[in-house]
Design an enzyme around this catalytic site. Structure first.
Site, PDB file in Angstrom:
ATOM      1  N   SER A 230       0.867  -1.180   0.000  1.00 34.48           N
ATOM      2  CA  SER A 230       0.000   0.000   0.000  1.00 34.48           C
ATOM      3  C   SER A 230       0.907   1.235   0.000  1.00 34.48           C
ATOM      4  O   SER A 230       2.043   1.176   0.450  1.00 34.48           O
ATOM      5  CB  SER A 230      -0.933  -0.013   1.217  1.00 34.48           C
ATOM      6  OG  SER A 230      -0.197  -0.190   2.408  1.00 34.48           O
ATOM      7  N   THR A 263       2.608  -2.292   4.322  1.00 27.23           N
ATOM      8  CA  THR A 263       2.668  -0.831   4.181  1.00 27.23           C
ATOM      9  C   THR A 263       3.933  -0.452   3.430  1.00 27.23           C
ATOM     10  O   THR A 263       4.906  -1.210   3.431  1.00 27.23           O
ATOM     11  CB  THR A 263       2.780  -0.127   5.550  1.00 27.23           C
ATOM     12  OG1 THR A 263       3.974  -0.613   6.193  1.00 27.23           O
ATOM     13  CG2 THR A 263       1.569  -0.372   6.413  1.00 27.23           C
ATOM     14  N   ASP A 264       3.934   0.731   2.847  1.00 20.97           N
ATOM     15  CA  ASP A 264       5.201   1.308   2.413  1.00 20.97           C
ATOM     16  C   ASP A 264       5.931   1.730   3.685  1.00 20.97           C
ATOM     17  O   ASP A 264       5.337   1.844   4.762  1.00 20.97           O
ATOM     18  CB  ASP A 264       4.990   2.486   1.455  1.00 20.97           C
ATOM     19  CG  ASP A 264       6.269   2.792   0.673  1.00 20.97           C
ATOM     20  OD1 ASP A 264       7.338   2.268   1.053  1.00 20.97           O
ATOM     21  OD2 ASP A 264       6.211   3.551  -0.311  1.00 20.97           O
ATOM     22  N   TRP A 265       7.211   1.966   3.559  1.00 17.78           N
ATOM     23  CA  TRP A 265       8.132   2.025   4.703  1.00 17.78           C
ATOM     24  C   TRP A 265       7.962   3.262   5.594  1.00 17.78           C
ATOM     25  O   TRP A 265       8.424   4.341   5.274  1.00 17.78           O
ATOM     26  CB  TRP A 265       9.552   1.941   4.157  1.00 17.78           C
ATOM     27  CG  TRP A 265      10.113   0.547   4.162  1.00 17.78           C
ATOM     28  CD1 TRP A 265      11.304   0.175   4.727  1.00 17.78           C
ATOM     29  CD2 TRP A 265       9.560  -0.652   3.621  1.00 17.78           C
ATOM     30  NE1 TRP A 265      11.483  -1.190   4.571  1.00 17.78           N
ATOM     31  CE2 TRP A 265      10.444  -1.715   3.906  1.00 17.78           C
ATOM     32  CE3 TRP A 265       8.367  -0.953   2.956  1.00 17.78           C
ATOM     33  CZ2 TRP A 265      10.206  -3.031   3.535  1.00 17.78           C
ATOM     34  CZ3 TRP A 265       8.118  -2.263   2.583  1.00 17.78           C
ATOM     35  CH2 TRP A 265       9.029  -3.281   2.869  1.00 17.78           C
TER      36      TRP A 265
END
Ligand code: BGC
Length: 753
Positions: A230, A263-265
């Protein structure tokens, strides 16, 4: 005897209890006991699995999933891509190196329009993921090219969702054929880098469904990626990682995705909302996220069913991984063989944009004056997490020399020394040069006049790079710098005066302005960022060893402001301004252009462009036969025969566009619905290509009904060499309209401005 028997029985019972107890303690993860494992997990273990940790990872890896040793759950390793595996090339305590292959970037490979080539390339890339001991490559990046200034466009494919989705599906299949996973990213509408973590992309339901989600839909349904990432941004008011509609209703319920969403980081508030929405894994993972989940469980804000659902998804992923299967990786992928694959992928994708008076191919033994600092500092990839640590990136000086050209020695030496000086200054200042603004060395007109006499032709390499965290700008980036323009003008003038030709090579991460200068040069070759071997592929096209067959996956406009999204792209944002309140295109971006992105806008509104979508030249010519189209309720099948009518062997991309009947929803004049690439055709040889389009694939999205709709009526089918060059047409009739209702879960939240 009796006593002995009793002792024996006691011993047996003890052994039995011990084994039973051991069995309970040593239940270990298998493919078929995931539910038992979930029962055996403590709440802390479950929460730990939902939050990555960065401990004890492979050097350079981006993240992991936490191991639970007592249950036989291994750590799995996630590494960046998408132009190759991004890991550290050296490690403490060993002389061994861990370089990876830098393959051509998405912007270029999309221009191949070649599904098989993409799979061929990514199956080599996936082998490096496997052999270096990773489980997932965080790739492909598939955000749509909404605007040419997006700094990460090079990681993505196209302005068109069908081409982008098909390429992504092939990318996924190739990687995953190695038994390792992919993570298609960034889901979704991550169209700008400025304020990328907070920006709210405000998009109509229709544009989302038809464009920004469509490529993900195709990639998920056809490629079956193990994971989806995401994005950081919001869509219509909600962070995508907390958007139940996007992550559960659309992705899983409608499209059938059964992998994990990560998730993205970075950490956001709202970990619990993300977990409830269907975001299984938090990356890179921080203790605070575990604390939040535990607190929410205690307060009953998230149910154990929701936690178990996410845990189950992660375990189902883990049992597929090489680390779970104890795969003994070699740390020695065949980098030599993969370099050949990378070169082939570039050769089949590079686009020839102009070839006045058959300037190309050259003979291959000419004396060439090679201009531009980029001839030495060639951009194989862009910057940021999408970069790859390659052992070497070939530049145009080496590649052209290897191909047999004789380079102007003094000029070549001049650029090498300018590059050395710039690099030394860079080191002295202790900061990396912003390569986009690497100064183009000047060459005096006197020198150019001399060089034009001494050489057979001029080749100028124009370079642009960019990457994660920053968008490009118009001045001196999308447009030429004053020095570049003057250099090009002088080269053009002096060489043409001497009756010699000028070729330009655009080695860029994204679209550049071409209309103002394209008439100054005889030929233009577009390799984008073609990976570590790309310069060799360019040289082989210059000599004719390779016949170019790439076609543009996006439009080259005349002016930047011709692009509808330019009114809502934050290219003028001043980084020093700080974040004061809500500012348009920074805190939020209105996708006002709606579905009118790229050729959908230019073609429908007859707006002149510099080079249209789908355009690309060859050293040969092709003719198209009369097509045949057979339609039924399910869709239609089209066939057309392409013949090589020229003098050299070549491949042709056939693009199939459809124009829907008038009335009902307003639609683009034509939309790409299928494509095919011929095999290598010898002069005179033909191939019949068949393309299938389903009725669903022809549907447009009706927001009022929250449904995909394919109208009844007459459809025009167009076969083109580009969106603007239709060479054959046919038509068919759909007697009955068809609809596919979907959930109404994406609507914009109306905010008071
Ligand atoms: C990027 C992702 C990348 C991740 C891990 C993020 O900042 O947006 O594309 O995969 O970092 O490095």
């Amino acid at each position: 005897m009796k006593k002995q028997g009793l002792i024996l029985m006691l011993c047996l019972m003890c052994a039995l209890f011990a084994t039973k107890g051991m069995a309970q303690n040593t239940i270990v993860l298998r493919e078929d006991n995931i539910d038992d494992i979930i029962k055996a997990m403590t709440v802390e273990e479950k929460v730990g699995l939902l939050v990555g940790s960065q401990e004890a990872m492979m050097p350079g890896a981006a993240g992991n999933t936490r191991p639970i040793e007592r249950l036989g759950i291994p750590m799995t390793i996630l590494c960046d891509g998408p132009a190759g595996l991004n890991i550290e090339p050296t490690r403490e305590g060993t002389d061994q190196t861990f370089y990876c292959t830098g393959f051509p970037t998405g912007t270029l490979t999309a221009c191949s329009w070649d599904i098989a080539l993409m799979e061929y390339m990514t199956s080599a890339m996936g082998n490096e993921v496997l052999e270096y001991g990773a489980d997932v490559i965080l790739a492909p990046g598939i955000n749509l090219h909404r605007n040419p200034l997006c700094g990460r466009n090079f990681e993505y494919f196209s302005e068109d969702p069908l081409l982008s989705g098909k390429m992504a599906a092939a990318f996924v299949s190739g990687i995953q054929s190695n038994g390792v996973g992919t993570s298609i990213k960034h889901y979704a509408a991550n169209s700008q880098e400025i304020n990328r973590r907070e920006n709210d992309a405000r998009i109509s339901d229709r544009a989302l469904r038809e464009l920004y989600l469509k490529n993900f839909e195709i990639a998920v349904k056809e490629g079956k990626p193990w994971t989806v990432m995401s994005s950081y941004n919001k869509v219509n008011g909600d962070y995508t990682q907390q958007h139940h509609g996007m992550l559960t209703t659309v992705l899983r319920d409608e499209w059938g995705f059964d992998g994990i969403v990560m998730t993205d980081w970075g950490v956001k508030e709202g970990t619990v909302k993300a977990a409830k929405a269907g975001n299984d894994l938090m990356e890179p993972g921080r203790p605070v996220e575990m604390e939040r989940l535990l607190a929410a469980i205690n307060k009953g804000e998230i149910s154990m069913e929701e936690i178990d659902r996410n845990v189950r998804n992660i375990l189902k992923y883990i049992v597929k991984t090489p680390n779970f299967k104890h795969y003994k990786h070699s740390d020695k992928p065949d980098l030599k063989a993969h370099a050949t694959v990378a070169r082939k992928a570039a050769e089949e994708s590079i686009v020839l944009l102009k070839n006045g008076n058959n300037t190309l191919p050259m003979k291959g033994n000419e004396k060439v004056a090679l201009y531009g600092i980029t001839s030495v500092d060639f951009f194989g990839i862009g910057t940021g997490s999408g970069e790859v640590n390659t052992a070497h990136v070939a530049n145009m000086q080496e590649a052209m020399t290897t191909a047999g050209f004789t380079l102007d020695k003094d000029l070549a030496e001049y650029y090498r020394s300018c590059y050395a000086t710039q690099t030394a200054t860079e080191k002295m200042n202790g900061s990396a040069i912003d390569k986009r603004h690497r100064a183009e060395p000047t060459v005096s007109i006197k020198a150019i006049e001399r060089q034009a006499q001494a050489n057979d032709m001029a080749v100028f390499v124009l370079g642009r790079t960019a990457g994660e965290g920053a968008d490009r700008v118009v001045k001196d980036d999308f447009e030429l710098t004053a020095i570049e323009r003057e250099l090009l003008q002088n080269i053009s003038m002096c060489y043409h005066k001497a009756g010699k030709k000028v070729v330009i090579i655009i080695n860029a991460v994204g679209v550049v302005e071409t209309a103002s200068w394209k008439n100054m040069v005889d030929a233009i070759l577009l390799p984008w960022t073609p990976g570590q071997e790309g310069a060799y592929a360019v040289a082989d096209i210059l000599t004719g060893k390779v016949n170019p067959s790439g076609k543009l996956a996006e439009t080259f406009p005349i002016n930047y402001m011709d692009i509808p999204s330019s009114r809502n792209f934050p290219y003028t944002w001043d980084m020093t301004e700080g974040r004061k309140g809500e500012r348009k295109n920074v805190d939020f971006t209105d996708y006002e252009e709606d579905i009118w992105v790229g050729y959908r806008y230019f073609q429908t509104n007859n707006v002149e462009v510099s080079f249209p979508f789908g355009y690309g030249l060859s050293y040969t010519t092709f003719s198209y036969s009369k097509p045949s189209v057979k339609a039924g309720k399910e869709g239609f099948t089209a066939t057309i025969t392409v013949t090589n009518t020229g003098k050299v062997a070549g491949r042709e991309v056939v693009e199939l566009y459809v124009a829907a009947p008038a009335g009902g929803l307003e639609k683009p004049a034509r939309e790409l619905k299928a494509f095919a690439k011929t095999k290598m055709l010898a002069p005179g040889q033909s191939e019949t290509v068949t393309m299938k389009v389903s009725a669903y694939e022809m549907a447009s999205f009706n927001e009022e009904h929250s449904a995909w709709e394919t109208a009844a009526g007459t459809y025009q089918v167009m076969f083109g060499a580009s969106v603007a060059d239709i060479l054959a047409t046919a038509s068919f009739n759909f007697k009955k309209a068809q609809t596919w209702p979907v959930h109404d879960v994406l609507r914009p939240v109306k905010e008071a401005e």
